[in-house]
Design an enzyme around this catalytic site. Sequence first.
Site, PDB file in Angstrom:
ATOM      1  N   THR A  20       0.870  -1.183   0.000  1.00  0.00           N
ATOM      2  CA  THR A  20       0.000   0.000   0.000  1.00  0.00           C
ATOM      3  C   THR A  20       0.909   1.236   0.000  1.00  0.00           C
ATOM      4  O   THR A  20       1.086   1.878   1.039  1.00  0.00           O
ATOM      5  CB  THR A  20      -0.932   0.019   1.225  1.00  0.00           C
ATOM      6  OG1 THR A  20      -0.175  -0.283   2.411  1.00  0.00           O
ATOM      7  CG2 THR A  20      -2.050  -0.984   1.078  1.00  0.00           C
ATOM      8  N   LYS A  53      -2.493   0.511  13.702  1.00  0.00           N
ATOM      9  CA  LYS A  53      -1.204   0.304  13.043  1.00  0.00           C
ATOM     10  C   LYS A  53      -0.596   1.630  12.609  1.00  0.00           C
ATOM     11  O   LYS A  53       0.612   1.857  12.774  1.00  0.00           O
ATOM     12  CB  LYS A  53      -1.379  -0.612  11.824  1.00  0.00           C
ATOM     13  CG  LYS A  53      -0.086  -0.869  11.051  1.00  0.00           C
ATOM     14  CD  LYS A  53       0.963  -1.554  11.918  1.00  0.00           C
ATOM     15  CE  LYS A  53       2.285  -1.737  11.167  1.00  0.00           C
ATOM     16  NZ  LYS A  53       2.203  -2.721  10.090  1.00  0.00           N
ATOM     17  N   GLY A  61      13.289   4.630   6.758  1.00  0.00           N
ATOM     18  CA  GLY A  61      12.908   3.833   5.598  1.00  0.00           C
ATOM     19  C   GLY A  61      11.972   2.708   5.964  1.00  0.00           C
ATOM     20  O   GLY A  61      11.436   2.627   7.066  1.00  0.00           O
ATOM     21  N   CYS A 106       6.732   0.684   6.231  1.00  0.00           N
ATOM     22  CA  CYS A 106       5.778   1.089   7.274  1.00  0.00           C
ATOM     23  C   CYS A 106       5.999   2.508   7.779  1.00  0.00           C
ATOM     24  O   CYS A 106       5.208   3.403   7.515  1.00  0.00           O
ATOM     25  CB  CYS A 106       5.830   0.101   8.426  1.00  0.00           C
ATOM     26  SG  CYS A 106       5.141  -1.518   8.028  1.00  0.00           S
ATOM     27  N   LYS A 123      17.469  -0.620   7.114  1.00  0.00           N
ATOM     28  CA  LYS A 123      17.875  -0.780   8.504  1.00  0.00           C
ATOM     29  C   LYS A 123      18.966  -1.840   8.568  1.00  0.00           C
ATOM     30  O   LYS A 123      19.220  -2.549   7.592  1.00  0.00           O
ATOM     31  CB  LYS A 123      16.686  -1.166   9.387  1.00  0.00           C
ATOM     32  CG  LYS A 123      16.052  -2.484   9.046  1.00  0.00           C
ATOM     33  CD  LYS A 123      14.901  -2.789   9.984  1.00  0.00           C
ATOM     34  CE  LYS A 123      15.397  -3.018  11.385  1.00  0.00           C
ATOM     35  NZ  LYS A 123      14.313  -3.389  12.326  1.00  0.00           N
ATOM     36  N   ARG A 164      13.173  -1.127   0.571  1.00  0.00           N
ATOM     37  CA  ARG A 164      11.967  -0.319   0.411  1.00  0.00           C
ATOM     38  C   ARG A 164      12.071   1.002   1.174  1.00  0.00           C
ATOM     39  O   ARG A 164      12.351   1.026   2.360  1.00  0.00           O
ATOM     40  CB  ARG A 164      10.740  -1.107   0.884  1.00  0.00           C
ATOM     41  CG  ARG A 164      10.372  -2.259  -0.024  1.00  0.00           C
ATOM     42  CD  ARG A 164       9.185  -3.037   0.512  1.00  0.00           C
ATOM     43  NE  ARG A 164       9.464  -3.669   1.792  1.00  0.00           N
ATOM     44  CZ  ARG A 164       8.565  -4.324   2.519  1.00  0.00           C
ATOM     45  NH1 ARG A 164       7.324  -4.411   2.089  1.00  0.00           N
ATOM     46  NH2 ARG A 164       8.914  -4.885   3.662  1.00  0.00           N
TER      47      ARG A 164
END
Length: 428
Positions: free
Chosen positions: A85, A217, A268, A271, A337, A344
Amino acid sequence: MPFKTISVVGLGYIGLPTAAVFASRKIKVCGLDVNSRVVDTINKGQIHIVEPDLDMVVHAAVTQGYLKASTKAEPAEAFLIAVPTPFKTGEDGSPHQPDLAYVEKASKTIAPVLKAGDLVVLESTSPVGTTEQMAVWLAEMRPDLTFPQTHGEASDIRIAHCPERVLPGHVLRELVANDRVIGGMTPLCSHRAVELYKVFVEGECVITNCRTAEMAKLTENSFRDVNIAFANELSVICDKLDINVWELISLANRHPRVKILQPGAGVGGHCIAVDPWFIVAKTPAEARLVRTAREVNDGKPGWVIDKVKSAVADVLLANPSRTAKDITVACFGLAFKPDIDDLRESPALHITEELSRVLPGPLLAVEPHIAQLPKRLSSMPNASLSEAAAAFAKADVRVMLVAHSAFKALSRKDDAARPVVDAVGLWR
Protein backbone atom coordinates in the site's frame (compact mmCIF):
# COMPACT_ATOMS: atom_id res chain seq x y z
CA MET A 1 -15.63 -24.61 11.68
CA PRO A 2 -11.94 -25.43 11.16
CA PHE A 3 -9.91 -23.96 8.32
CA LYS A 4 -8.74 -26.60 5.87
CA THR A 5 -7.33 -24.31 3.18
CA ILE A 6 -5.97 -20.77 3.43
CA SER A 7 -5.00 -18.43 0.61
CA VAL A 8 -2.37 -15.75 1.19
CA VAL A 9 -2.35 -13.03 -1.44
CA GLY A 10 1.05 -11.38 -1.79
CA LEU A 11 4.18 -13.42 -1.00
CA GLY A 12 6.51 -10.70 0.17
CA TYR A 13 8.15 -9.91 3.51
CA ILE A 14 4.89 -10.50 5.41
CA GLY A 15 2.83 -12.76 3.16
CA LEU A 16 5.41 -15.52 2.71
CA PRO A 17 6.31 -15.91 6.41
CA THR A 18 2.59 -15.87 7.28
CA ALA A 19 1.85 -18.54 4.67
CA ALA A 20 4.77 -20.62 5.91
CA VAL A 21 3.70 -20.44 9.55
CA PHE A 22 0.15 -21.53 8.70
CA ALA A 23 1.54 -24.38 6.58
CA SER A 24 3.81 -25.44 9.44
CA ARG A 25 0.61 -26.09 11.41
CA LYS A 26 -0.40 -28.71 8.83
CA ILE A 27 -2.95 -26.54 7.04
CA LYS A 28 -3.06 -26.40 3.25
CA VAL A 29 -1.90 -22.98 2.10
CA CYS A 30 -1.97 -21.58 -1.42
CA GLY A 31 0.17 -18.48 -1.81
CA LEU A 32 -0.87 -16.12 -4.59
CA ASP A 33 1.52 -13.70 -6.27
CA VAL A 34 1.63 -11.85 -9.58
CA ASN A 35 5.37 -12.50 -9.96
CA SER A 36 5.91 -15.85 -11.67
CA ARG A 37 9.56 -15.90 -10.63
CA VAL A 38 8.54 -15.67 -6.98
CA VAL A 39 5.97 -18.44 -7.50
CA ASP A 40 8.52 -20.72 -9.17
CA THR A 41 11.11 -20.07 -6.46
CA ILE A 42 8.71 -20.96 -3.64
CA ASN A 43 7.45 -24.08 -5.40
CA LYS A 44 11.07 -25.27 -5.46
CA GLY A 45 11.11 -24.95 -1.67
CA GLN A 46 13.29 -21.83 -1.83
CA ILE A 47 12.78 -18.20 -0.84
CA HIS A 48 13.36 -14.88 -2.59
CA ILE A 49 13.81 -12.68 0.49
CA VAL A 50 16.21 -12.64 3.43
CA GLU A 51 14.68 -13.63 6.76
CA PRO A 52 16.37 -15.88 9.34
CA ASP A 53 15.11 -19.49 9.35
CA LEU A 54 12.38 -18.79 6.78
CA ASP A 55 14.15 -20.92 4.18
CA MET A 56 13.91 -24.00 6.39
CA VAL A 57 10.23 -23.47 7.21
CA VAL A 58 9.30 -22.90 3.56
CA HIS A 59 11.32 -25.88 2.36
CA ALA A 60 9.66 -28.18 4.89
CA ALA A 61 6.16 -26.86 4.12
CA VAL A 62 6.60 -27.27 0.35
CA THR A 63 8.23 -30.69 0.65
CA GLN A 64 5.44 -31.96 2.91
CA GLY A 65 2.78 -30.65 0.53
CA TYR A 66 1.24 -28.02 2.80
CA LEU A 67 2.44 -24.95 0.88
CA LYS A 68 2.28 -24.15 -2.79
CA ALA A 69 2.38 -20.92 -4.76
CA SER A 70 0.36 -19.87 -7.78
CA THR A 71 -0.40 -16.89 -10.00
CA LYS A 72 -4.11 -17.80 -10.04
CA ALA A 73 -6.61 -17.65 -7.19
CA GLU A 74 -7.97 -20.93 -5.85
CA PRO A 75 -10.88 -21.62 -3.47
CA ALA A 76 -10.17 -21.52 0.27
CA GLU A 77 -11.98 -20.93 3.55
CA ALA A 78 -9.88 -17.88 4.42
CA PHE A 79 -8.10 -15.28 2.31
CA LEU A 80 -5.36 -13.06 3.74
CA ILE A 81 -4.39 -10.05 1.65
CA ALA A 82 -0.83 -8.85 2.27
CA VAL A 83 -0.02 -6.61 -0.68
CA PRO A 84 1.79 -3.25 -0.81
CA THR A 85 0.00 0.00 0.00
CA PRO A 86 2.38 2.72 -1.22
CA PHE A 87 1.52 6.36 -1.80
CA LYS A 88 1.16 8.32 -5.02
CA THR A 89 0.62 11.84 -6.28
CA GLY A 90 -3.06 12.74 -6.26
CA GLU A 91 -5.00 13.91 -9.30
CA ASP A 92 -4.81 17.45 -7.94
CA GLY A 93 -1.02 17.18 -7.64
CA SER A 94 -1.03 16.64 -3.87
CA PRO A 95 1.81 14.34 -2.75
CA HIS A 96 1.72 11.30 -0.49
CA GLN A 97 -1.81 10.14 -1.31
CA PRO A 98 -2.60 6.47 -0.49
CA ASP A 99 -2.41 4.12 -3.45
CA LEU A 100 -4.88 1.27 -2.94
CA ALA A 101 -4.48 -0.20 -6.43
CA TYR A 102 -2.83 -3.37 -5.13
CA VAL A 103 -5.60 -3.97 -2.59
CA GLU A 104 -8.23 -3.41 -5.27
CA LYS A 105 -6.52 -5.80 -7.67
CA ALA A 106 -6.15 -8.45 -4.94
CA SER A 107 -9.84 -8.10 -4.06
CA LYS A 108 -10.93 -8.52 -7.66
CA THR A 109 -8.58 -11.49 -8.08
CA ILE A 110 -10.05 -13.53 -5.22
CA ALA A 111 -13.68 -12.45 -5.74
CA PRO A 112 -14.49 -15.10 -8.40
CA VAL A 113 -13.54 -17.97 -6.06
CA LEU A 114 -15.35 -16.72 -2.94
CA LYS A 115 -18.20 -18.79 -1.52
CA ALA A 116 -20.60 -18.41 1.37
CA GLY A 117 -18.86 -18.82 4.74
CA ASP A 118 -15.46 -17.56 3.59
CA LEU A 119 -13.36 -15.09 5.58
CA VAL A 120 -11.36 -12.27 3.98
CA VAL A 121 -8.74 -10.49 6.09
CA LEU A 122 -6.82 -7.42 4.99
CA GLU A 123 -3.36 -7.44 6.56
CA SER A 124 -1.88 -4.64 4.47
CA THR A 125 -1.26 -1.48 6.45
CA SER A 126 -4.00 0.81 5.17
CA PRO A 127 -5.68 4.18 5.54
CA VAL A 128 -8.79 4.23 7.71
CA GLY A 129 -11.74 2.95 5.68
CA THR A 130 -9.80 0.63 3.37
CA THR A 131 -11.28 -2.58 4.77
CA GLU A 132 -14.78 -1.25 4.13
CA GLN A 133 -13.74 -0.20 0.63
CA MET A 134 -12.39 -3.70 0.02
CA ALA A 135 -15.80 -5.07 0.99
CA VAL A 136 -17.40 -2.78 -1.58
CA TRP A 137 -15.06 -4.00 -4.33
CA LEU A 138 -15.83 -7.62 -3.45
CA ALA A 139 -19.59 -6.97 -3.42
CA GLU A 140 -19.41 -5.33 -6.82
CA MET A 141 -17.71 -8.42 -8.22
CA ARG A 142 -20.03 -10.90 -6.46
CA PRO A 143 -23.62 -9.64 -6.35
CA ASP A 144 -24.72 -13.23 -5.70
CA LEU A 145 -23.14 -13.10 -2.23
CA THR A 146 -23.96 -10.91 0.75
CA PHE A 147 -21.43 -8.77 2.65
CA PRO A 148 -21.30 -7.13 6.09
CA GLN A 149 -21.94 -3.60 4.85
CA THR A 150 -25.44 -4.61 3.71
CA HIS A 151 -26.33 -7.74 5.70
CA GLY A 152 -24.34 -7.33 8.92
CA GLU A 153 -24.03 -10.49 11.01
CA ALA A 154 -26.11 -12.46 8.48
CA SER A 155 -23.67 -11.87 5.61
CA ASP A 156 -22.27 -14.72 3.52
CA ILE A 157 -18.71 -13.36 3.69
CA ARG A 158 -16.83 -12.35 6.85
CA ILE A 159 -14.41 -9.43 6.52
CA ALA A 160 -11.79 -8.12 8.98
CA HIS A 161 -8.59 -6.14 9.25
CA CYS A 162 -5.58 -7.52 11.13
CA PRO A 163 -2.38 -5.48 10.66
CA GLU A 164 1.00 -7.14 11.05
CA ARG A 165 3.44 -5.71 13.57
CA VAL A 166 6.65 -7.69 13.15
CA LEU A 167 10.32 -6.72 13.11
CA PRO A 168 12.35 -7.72 10.03
CA GLY A 169 14.95 -10.24 11.10
CA HIS A 170 12.60 -11.62 13.77
CA VAL A 171 9.45 -12.17 11.72
CA LEU A 172 8.88 -15.87 12.40
CA ARG A 173 9.17 -15.45 16.16
CA GLU A 174 7.08 -12.29 16.32
CA LEU A 175 4.31 -13.62 14.09
CA VAL A 176 3.72 -16.26 16.74
CA ALA A 177 4.50 -14.34 19.93
CA ASN A 178 3.08 -10.86 19.33
CA ASP A 179 -0.43 -9.76 20.22
CA ARG A 180 -2.72 -9.15 17.23
CA VAL A 181 -5.33 -6.42 16.85
CA ILE A 182 -8.31 -7.84 14.98
CA GLY A 183 -11.01 -5.55 13.68
CA GLY A 184 -14.01 -7.12 12.01
CA MET A 185 -16.77 -5.31 10.17
CA THR A 186 -19.11 -7.07 12.62
CA PRO A 187 -18.50 -8.97 15.88
CA LEU A 188 -18.93 -12.30 14.07
CA CYS A 189 -16.33 -11.22 11.52
CA SER A 190 -13.92 -10.50 14.37
CA HIS A 191 -14.54 -13.81 16.11
CA ARG A 192 -14.05 -15.76 12.89
CA ALA A 193 -10.76 -13.95 12.29
CA VAL A 194 -9.64 -14.77 15.84
CA GLU A 195 -10.31 -18.46 15.12
CA LEU A 196 -8.02 -18.16 12.12
CA TYR A 197 -5.12 -16.46 13.85
CA LYS A 198 -5.30 -18.67 16.91
CA VAL A 199 -4.06 -21.46 14.64
CA PHE A 200 -0.57 -20.16 15.37
CA VAL A 201 -0.68 -16.91 17.40
CA GLU A 202 0.38 -17.40 21.02
CA GLY A 203 -0.07 -13.72 21.87
CA GLU A 204 -3.46 -12.23 22.66
CA CYS A 205 -5.92 -11.54 19.84
CA VAL A 206 -7.59 -8.28 20.84
CA ILE A 207 -10.92 -7.50 19.18
CA THR A 208 -12.00 -4.09 17.96
CA ASN A 209 -13.69 -2.70 14.85
CA CYS A 210 -11.97 -2.48 11.48
CA ARG A 211 -11.47 1.29 11.51
CA THR A 212 -9.83 1.25 14.92
CA ALA A 213 -7.61 -1.67 13.86
CA GLU A 214 -6.50 0.27 10.78
CA MET A 215 -5.77 3.35 12.88
CA ALA A 216 -3.92 1.31 15.51
CA LYS A 217 -1.20 0.30 13.04
CA LEU A 218 -0.90 3.84 11.68
CA THR A 219 -0.65 5.15 15.23
CA GLU A 220 2.08 2.70 16.21
CA ASN A 221 4.26 3.68 13.28
CA SER A 222 3.53 7.39 13.59
CA PHE A 223 4.55 7.25 17.26
CA ARG A 224 7.90 5.80 16.25
CA ASP A 225 8.28 8.27 13.38
CA VAL A 226 7.75 11.25 15.69
CA ASN A 227 10.34 9.96 18.14
CA ILE A 228 12.87 9.24 15.39
CA ALA A 229 12.27 12.74 14.03
CA PHE A 230 13.22 14.17 17.41
CA ALA A 231 16.51 12.26 17.31
CA ASN A 232 17.20 13.23 13.71
CA GLU A 233 16.48 16.89 14.35
CA LEU A 234 18.68 16.75 17.45
CA SER A 235 21.55 15.40 15.33
CA VAL A 236 21.28 18.36 12.95
CA ILE A 237 21.20 20.81 15.87
CA CYS A 238 24.21 19.18 17.54
CA ASP A 239 26.19 19.24 14.30
CA LYS A 240 25.69 22.99 14.07
CA LEU A 241 26.70 23.46 17.72
CA ASP A 242 29.73 21.12 17.43
CA ILE A 243 28.32 18.62 19.93
CA ASN A 244 28.61 14.84 19.66
CA VAL A 245 24.95 13.84 19.40
CA TRP A 246 25.65 10.22 20.32
CA GLU A 247 27.32 11.24 23.58
CA LEU A 248 24.54 13.73 24.25
CA ILE A 249 21.79 11.15 23.81
CA SER A 250 23.66 8.68 26.00
CA LEU A 251 23.85 11.28 28.76
CA ALA A 252 20.23 12.40 28.39
CA ASN A 253 19.02 8.79 28.49
CA ARG A 254 20.45 8.43 31.98
CA HIS A 255 17.36 10.30 33.13
CA PRO A 256 14.96 7.61 34.39
CA ARG A 257 12.07 8.89 32.25
CA VAL A 258 13.96 9.80 29.05
CA LYS A 259 14.61 7.35 26.21
CA ILE A 260 15.72 9.18 23.08
CA LEU A 261 16.12 7.00 20.00
CA GLN A 262 19.17 6.97 17.74
CA PRO A 263 19.51 9.31 14.74
CA GLY A 264 20.10 7.92 11.28
CA ALA A 265 20.24 8.82 7.60
CA GLY A 266 16.45 9.17 7.54
CA VAL A 267 13.61 6.70 7.97
CA GLY A 268 12.91 3.83 5.60
CA GLY A 269 10.88 0.69 5.18
CA HIS A 270 7.38 0.28 3.91
CA CYS A 271 5.78 1.09 7.27
CA ILE A 272 7.24 4.00 9.21
CA ALA A 273 8.23 6.01 6.14
CA VAL A 274 4.76 5.63 4.60
CA ASP A 275 2.04 5.06 7.18
CA PRO A 276 2.02 8.51 8.82
CA TRP A 277 1.14 10.05 5.46
CA PHE A 278 -2.07 7.98 5.52
CA ILE A 279 -3.13 9.87 8.64
CA VAL A 280 -2.13 13.19 7.10
CA ALA A 281 -4.07 12.40 3.92
CA LYS A 282 -7.27 11.71 5.88
CA THR A 283 -6.96 14.57 8.38
CA PRO A 284 -4.55 17.16 6.92
CA ALA A 285 -5.63 20.04 9.15
CA GLU A 286 -5.37 18.06 12.37
CA ALA A 287 -2.23 15.95 11.80
CA ARG A 288 0.24 18.79 12.34
CA LEU A 289 2.82 16.98 14.47
CA VAL A 290 2.62 13.82 12.35
CA ARG A 291 3.25 15.86 9.19
CA THR A 292 6.15 17.77 10.70
CA ALA A 293 7.83 14.56 11.86
CA ARG A 294 7.54 13.13 8.37
CA GLU A 295 9.04 16.29 6.89
CA VAL A 296 11.95 16.20 9.35
CA ASN A 297 12.73 12.57 8.56
CA ASP A 298 12.23 12.99 4.81
CA GLY A 299 14.66 15.93 4.96
CA LYS A 300 17.47 14.05 6.69
CA PRO A 301 18.85 12.38 3.52
CA GLY A 302 19.32 15.81 1.94
CA TRP A 303 21.27 16.90 5.00
CA VAL A 304 23.52 13.84 4.72
CA ILE A 305 24.09 14.53 1.02
CA ASP A 306 25.16 18.08 1.87
CA LYS A 307 27.60 16.71 4.46
CA VAL A 308 29.13 14.43 1.82
CA LYS A 309 29.50 17.33 -0.61
CA SER A 310 31.22 19.33 2.12
CA ALA A 311 33.55 16.41 2.85
CA VAL A 312 34.47 16.18 -0.84
CA ALA A 313 35.17 19.93 -0.86
CA ASP A 314 37.42 19.54 2.20
CA VAL A 315 39.45 16.85 0.44
CA LEU A 316 39.85 19.08 -2.61
CA LEU A 317 40.99 22.01 -0.48
CA ALA A 318 43.58 19.79 1.19
CA ASN A 319 44.75 18.45 -2.19
CA PRO A 320 44.86 21.37 -4.69
CA SER A 321 46.35 19.19 -7.44
CA ARG A 322 43.29 16.93 -7.55
CA THR A 323 39.88 17.51 -9.18
CA ALA A 324 36.42 16.36 -8.19
CA LYS A 325 36.69 13.57 -10.77
CA ASP A 326 39.58 12.14 -8.77
CA ILE A 327 37.69 11.86 -5.48
CA THR A 328 36.34 8.39 -4.64
CA VAL A 329 33.33 8.18 -2.34
CA ALA A 330 32.19 4.89 -0.76
CA CYS A 331 28.65 4.43 0.60
CA PHE A 332 28.32 1.71 3.22
CA GLY A 333 24.82 0.23 3.37
CA LEU A 334 21.77 0.51 1.13
CA ALA A 335 19.09 -1.32 3.15
CA PHE A 336 16.59 0.67 5.21
CA LYS A 337 17.87 -0.78 8.50
CA PRO A 338 20.78 -2.91 9.79
CA ASP A 339 21.38 -6.53 8.82
CA ILE A 340 18.53 -7.02 6.31
CA ASP A 341 18.23 -6.90 2.51
CA ASP A 342 15.07 -4.76 2.33
CA LEU A 343 15.54 -1.63 0.21
CA ARG A 344 11.97 -0.32 0.41
CA GLU A 345 11.86 3.45 1.00
CA SER A 346 15.50 3.26 2.07
CA PRO A 347 17.11 6.66 2.78
CA ALA A 348 20.53 5.07 2.29
CA LEU A 349 19.56 3.96 -1.21
CA HIS A 350 18.16 7.42 -2.01
CA ILE A 351 21.35 9.07 -0.78
CA THR A 352 23.56 6.77 -2.84
CA GLU A 353 21.46 7.28 -5.96
CA GLU A 354 21.58 11.05 -5.56
CA LEU A 355 25.34 11.02 -4.96
CA SER A 356 25.81 8.95 -8.11
CA ARG A 357 24.00 11.72 -9.97
CA VAL A 358 25.76 14.76 -8.52
CA LEU A 359 29.32 13.58 -7.87
CA PRO A 360 31.65 13.40 -10.89
CA GLY A 361 34.15 11.03 -9.27
CA PRO A 362 33.99 7.26 -8.65
CA LEU A 363 31.28 6.06 -6.27
CA LEU A 364 31.43 2.69 -4.52
CA ALA A 365 28.46 0.91 -2.94
CA VAL A 366 28.91 -1.67 -0.19
CA GLU A 367 25.78 -3.67 0.64
CA PRO A 368 26.64 -7.22 1.73
CA HIS A 369 23.01 -8.33 2.05
CA ILE A 370 22.09 -8.13 -1.66
CA ALA A 371 23.52 -9.95 -4.66
CA GLN A 372 23.21 -7.08 -7.12
CA LEU A 373 22.42 -3.39 -7.04
CA PRO A 374 19.09 -1.87 -8.11
CA LYS A 375 18.75 -0.83 -11.75
CA ARG A 376 19.45 2.83 -11.05
CA LEU A 377 22.85 1.85 -9.66
CA SER A 378 23.53 -1.05 -12.03
CA SER A 379 26.55 0.67 -13.57
CA MET A 380 28.30 0.68 -10.18
CA PRO A 381 30.07 -2.30 -8.63
CA ASN A 382 28.62 -3.60 -5.35
CA ALA A 383 31.48 -4.40 -3.01
CA SER A 384 30.93 -7.65 -1.14
CA LEU A 385 31.48 -8.03 2.57
CA SER A 386 34.99 -9.33 1.97
CA GLU A 387 35.71 -6.22 -0.10
CA ALA A 388 34.30 -3.76 2.44
CA ALA A 389 37.62 -3.11 4.16
CA ALA A 390 39.32 -2.50 0.81
CA ALA A 391 36.59 -0.08 -0.21
CA PHE A 392 36.93 1.73 3.11
CA ALA A 393 40.69 2.04 2.66
CA LYS A 394 40.39 3.14 -0.97
CA ALA A 395 37.77 5.84 -0.56
CA ASP A 396 38.66 9.48 -0.06
CA VAL A 397 35.29 10.00 1.65
CA ARG A 398 33.55 7.20 3.57
CA VAL A 399 29.80 7.49 4.08
CA MET A 400 28.30 5.24 6.74
CA LEU A 401 24.59 4.97 5.98
CA VAL A 402 23.49 1.72 7.66
CA ALA A 403 24.83 0.25 10.90
CA HIS A 404 25.26 -3.29 9.57
CA SER A 405 27.01 -5.46 12.14
CA ALA A 406 29.70 -6.30 9.59
CA PHE A 407 30.70 -2.64 9.24
CA LYS A 408 31.55 -2.29 12.92
CA ALA A 409 34.76 -4.19 12.31
CA LEU A 410 36.05 -1.56 9.89
CA SER A 411 38.93 0.38 11.37
CA ARG A 412 38.57 4.15 11.26
CA LYS A 413 41.74 6.19 11.43
CA ASP A 414 41.70 9.85 12.38
CA ASP A 415 42.76 11.24 9.04
CA ALA A 416 41.36 14.66 8.17
CA ALA A 417 42.24 14.12 4.53
CA ARG A 418 40.04 11.00 4.42
CA PRO A 419 36.89 12.05 6.25
CA VAL A 420 34.03 9.87 7.39
CA VAL A 421 30.42 11.01 7.19
CA ASP A 422 28.87 8.79 9.87
CA ALA A 423 25.08 9.17 9.72
CA VAL A 424 24.35 6.21 12.00
CA GLY A 425 26.88 6.47 14.81
CA LEU A 426 29.11 3.52 13.96
CA TRP A 427 31.95 5.49 15.57
CA ARG A 428 30.35 7.30 18.45
